[in-house]
Design a protein around this motif. Structure first.
Motif, mmCIF file in Angstrom:
data_model
loop_
_atom_site.group_PDB
_atom_site.id
_atom_site.type_symbol
_atom_site.label_atom_id
_atom_site.label_comp_id
_atom_site.label_asym_id
_atom_site.label_seq_id
_atom_site.Cartn_x
_atom_site.Cartn_y
_atom_site.Cartn_z
ATOM 1 N N LYS A 161 31.539 64.363 -20.574
ATOM 2 C CA LYS A 161 31.485 65.630 -19.582
ATOM 3 C C LYS A 161 32.914 66.265 -19.680
ATOM 4 C CE LYS A 161 31.420 68.205 -15.591
ATOM 5 N NZ LYS A 161 30.464 68.872 -16.301
ATOM 6 N N PRO A 162 33.428 67.508 -20.044
ATOM 7 C CA PRO A 162 34.603 67.814 -20.725
ATOM 8 C C PRO A 162 35.279 68.860 -19.447
ATOM 9 C CG PRO A 162 33.025 70.020 -20.598
ATOM 10 C CD PRO A 162 32.387 68.145 -20.825
ATOM 11 N N GLU A 163 36.317 68.437 -20.054
ATOM 12 C CA GLU A 163 37.607 68.928 -18.445
ATOM 13 C C GLU A 163 37.754 70.520 -18.429
ATOM 14 O OE1 GLU A 163 40.622 66.270 -18.652
ATOM 15 O OE2 GLU A 163 39.925 64.122 -18.683
ATOM 16 N N SER A 164 37.500 71.750 -19.856
ATOM 17 C CA SER A 164 37.450 72.376 -20.470
ATOM 18 C C SER A 164 37.299 73.159 -21.257
ATOM 19 C CB SER A 164 39.636 72.463 -20.434
ATOM 20 O OG SER A 164 39.931 71.847 -21.463
ATOM 21 N N TYR A 165 37.229 74.235 -21.471
ATOM 22 C CA TYR A 165 36.486 75.151 -22.620
ATOM 23 C C TYR A 165 37.289 74.873 -24.003
ATOM 24 C CZ TYR A 165 33.522 77.593 -19.570
ATOM 25 O OH TYR A 165 32.832 77.983 -18.570
ATOM 26 N N GLU A 166 38.060 74.377 -23.520
ATOM 27 C CA GLU A 166 38.939 74.238 -25.178
ATOM 28 C C GLU A 166 38.359 72.817 -26.018
ATOM 29 O OE1 GLU A 166 40.626 75.209 -22.828
ATOM 30 O OE2 GLU A 166 41.149 76.318 -23.204
ATOM 31 N N GLN A 167 37.116 71.921 -24.814
ATOM 32 C CA GLN A 167 37.485 70.792 -25.687
ATOM 33 C C GLN A 167 35.587 71.118 -26.218
ATOM 34 O OE1 GLN A 167 37.685 68.314 -21.535
ATOM 35 N NE2 GLN A 167 37.960 66.583 -23.142
ATOM 36 N N ILE A 168 35.017 72.353 -25.506
ATOM 37 C CA ILE A 168 33.495 72.771 -26.671
ATOM 38 C C ILE A 168 34.242 73.890 -27.840
ATOM 39 C CG2 ILE A 168 31.717 72.890 -25.773
ATOM 40 C CD1 ILE A 168 32.404 73.189 -22.871
ATOM 41 N N HIS A 169 33.845 73.288 -28.639
ATOM 42 C CA HIS A 169 33.645 74.035 -30.275
ATOM 43 C C HIS A 169 31.962 74.483 -29.953
ATOM 44 C CE1 HIS A 169 37.740 71.879 -31.419
ATOM 45 N NE2 HIS A 169 37.565 72.023 -30.387
ATOM 46 N N GLY A 170 31.866 74.630 -29.984
ATOM 47 C CA GLY A 170 30.126 74.907 -29.562
ATOM 48 C C GLY A 170 29.102 73.928 -29.265
ATOM 49 N N GLN A 171 28.064 73.785 -28.991
ATOM 50 C CA GLN A 171 26.999 73.024 -28.073
ATOM 51 C C GLN A 171 26.327 72.765 -29.725
ATOM 52 O OE1 GLN A 171 26.984 72.084 -24.963
ATOM 53 N NE2 GLN A 171 28.787 71.786 -25.683
ATOM 54 N N TYR A 172 25.731 71.659 -29.469
ATOM 55 C CA TYR A 172 25.522 70.632 -30.104
ATOM 56 C C TYR A 172 23.674 71.298 -29.364
ATOM 57 C CZ TYR A 172 21.990 66.529 -30.868
ATOM 58 O OH TYR A 172 20.167 65.923 -31.151
ATOM 59 N N THR A 173 22.555 71.450 -30.237
ATOM 60 C CA THR A 173 21.524 72.574 -29.766
ATOM 61 C C THR A 173 20.022 71.603 -29.884
ATOM 62 O OG1 THR A 173 20.897 72.629 -32.173
ATOM 63 C CG2 THR A 173 22.776 74.433 -31.004
ATOM 64 N N GLY A 174 20.108 69.990 -30.527
ATOM 65 C CA GLY A 174 18.497 69.464 -30.742
ATOM 66 C C GLY A 174 18.280 68.634 -31.593
ATOM 67 N N LEU A 175 18.820 69.843 -33.336
ATOM 68 C CA LEU A 175 18.084 70.284 -34.229
ATOM 69 C C LEU A 175 18.898 69.224 -35.232
ATOM 70 C CD1 LEU A 175 16.154 71.235 -35.600
ATOM 71 C CD2 LEU A 175 16.776 73.081 -36.195
ATOM 72 N N ILE A 176 18.700 68.312 -36.096
ATOM 73 C CA ILE A 176 19.486 67.336 -36.865
ATOM 74 C C ILE A 176 18.880 66.806 -37.852
ATOM 75 C CG2 ILE A 176 19.714 64.901 -36.614
ATOM 76 C CD1 ILE A 176 19.290 64.479 -34.150
ATOM 77 N N LYS A 177 19.431 66.967 -38.843
ATOM 78 C CA LYS A 177 19.063 66.820 -40.590
ATOM 79 C C LYS A 177 19.722 65.338 -41.056
ATOM 80 C CE LYS A 177 20.374 68.157 -44.430
ATOM 81 N NZ LYS A 177 20.370 68.339 -46.226
ATOM 82 N N VAL A 178 18.582 64.612 -41.420
ATOM 83 C CA VAL A 178 19.447 63.226 -42.381
ATOM 84 C C VAL A 178 19.164 63.602 -43.564
ATOM 85 C CG1 VAL A 178 19.807 60.647 -42.086
ATOM 86 C CG2 VAL A 178 19.040 62.527 -40.074
ATOM 87 N N ARG A 179 20.075 63.312 -44.359
ATOM 88 C CA ARG A 179 19.969 63.215 -45.544
ATOM 89 C C ARG A 179 19.044 61.747 -46.250
ATOM 90 N NH1 ARG A 179 25.294 63.730 -48.669
ATOM 91 N NH2 ARG A 179 25.522 61.682 -49.287
ATOM 92 N N HIS A 180 18.379 62.549 -47.200
ATOM 93 C CA HIS A 180 17.274 61.453 -47.852
ATOM 94 C C HIS A 180 18.125 59.732 -47.931
ATOM 95 C CE1 HIS A 180 18.660 63.074 -51.458
ATOM 96 N NE2 HIS A 180 18.380 61.946 -51.929
ATOM 97 N N ASP A 181 18.724 59.857 -49.020
ATOM 98 C CA ASP A 181 19.695 58.811 -49.233
ATOM 99 C C ASP A 181 20.232 58.409 -48.426
ATOM 100 O OD1 ASP A 181 21.126 60.785 -48.801
ATOM 101 O OD2 ASP A 181 23.024 59.547 -50.314
ATOM 102 N N LYS A 182 20.587 58.675 -47.193
ATOM 103 C CA LYS A 182 20.810 58.072 -45.756
ATOM 104 C C LYS A 182 19.667 57.194 -44.752
ATOM 105 C CE LYS A 182 25.021 57.616 -45.106
ATOM 106 N NZ LYS A 182 25.941 56.511 -46.419
ATOM 107 N N ILE A 183 18.580 58.017 -45.164
ATOM 108 C CA ILE A 183 17.791 57.210 -44.476
ATOM 109 C C ILE A 183 18.061 55.285 -43.804
ATOM 110 C CG2 ILE A 183 15.164 56.569 -44.239
ATOM 111 C CD1 ILE A 183 15.830 59.908 -43.658
#
Length: 259
Positions: A161-183
């Motif tokens: 939970k942010p206290e100010s906009y300074e703690q928000i450099h962007g918003q996570y959107t719900g789209l992820i990629k995991v590299r094949h060798d880290k599965i």
């Protein structure tokens, strides 16, 4: 090659009555379901091996012909539980894996940027999030989450939970990629977690995705922000849908997402 896993187990209670008898991912946005839009975008970028984690009204998704996994506890669990209901699919994935929430849509160029990332984990992060949140909410800070980046664009913190906009450099959107060798390690990390533990105030089975991602960050995984400027939507409520439909009627929705 790249595979995709769409997490579509939730009931979508804030979209009722549209979800009274319909899974959230099959709710229409400007005449076409969220799932149809996602699949079209995935296929436009060459991703045809698509698996769907189901729960609520699973049969309506299963009859579409995709490989599925079922989160039998969908009514009382959260996104991570739905993700690893597809653990057999994930374990046998030898390619990069796209993981997507079932209630979002995104333009192909955003997906392409994510695909091109070579980080261990890549997250699509909207730098223009505040305009979208202002469309959906009276006070964007009320529903936003922290996202703090280091100078190289790697994520240090997210999901609080942010206290100010300074703690928000962007918003996570719900789209992820995991590299094949880290599965394999991705699965092992999940399996290693304390089932009796508490994760950002939730028990194991109700862990937020951001909590799991923060665990990876704390274990020194490289989790990189793939920064975009709009080009996606989240559909969480009837108010969201109405706002997007109004913009579409005014020929203004393309600023956020090309429907």
């Amino acid at each position: 090659m790249t595979k995709a896993l769409i997490l579509a187990a939730g009931e979508g209670t804030r979209l009722r009555p549209l979800t009274n008898h319909t899974p959230k991912c099959l709710v229409p946005l400007v005449g076409r379901s969220l799932l149809e839009r996602q699949i079209e975008t995935l296929k436009s970028e060459g991703i045809h091996d698509i698996h769907i984690a189901t729960g609520y009204e699973a049969g309506q998704i299963e009859k579409l012909g995709f490989d599925t996994s079922y989160n039998e506890h969908f009514q009382k669990t959260n996104m991570v539980e739905s993700l690893f209901s597809a653990i057999d699919f994930i374990k046998h994935c030898d390619e990069d894996l796209i993981i997507s929430y079932g209630d979002i849509v995104y333009n192909p160029e955003n997906l392409n940027k994510l695909i091109q990332s070579n980080s261990e984990i890549a997250l699509m992060i909207d730098k223009n999030w505040r305009e979208l949140w202002s469309l959906r909410l009276d006070n964007p800070l009320d529903d936003a989450e922290t996202l703090i980046l280091d100078p190289d664009g790697f994520i240090l913190e997210l999901g609080q939970k942010p206290e100010s906009y300074e703690q928000i450099h962007g918003q996570y959107t719900g789209l992820i990629k995991v590299r094949h060798d880290k599965i394999r390690e991705f699965v092992e990390c999940y399996l290693s977690l304390d089932r009796q533990g508490t994760y950002d105030g939730n028990n194991f089975h109700n862990m937020y995705m951001t909590s799991f991602l923060q665990i990876l960050i704390n274990r020194h995984w490289e989790v990189k922000a793939v920064e975009v400027q709009s080009g996606w939507l989240e559909v969480d409520s009837i108010d969201d849908l109405e706002a997007y439909e109004i913009l579409h009627e005014r020929n203004q929705l393309d600023y956020f997402y090309r429907a």
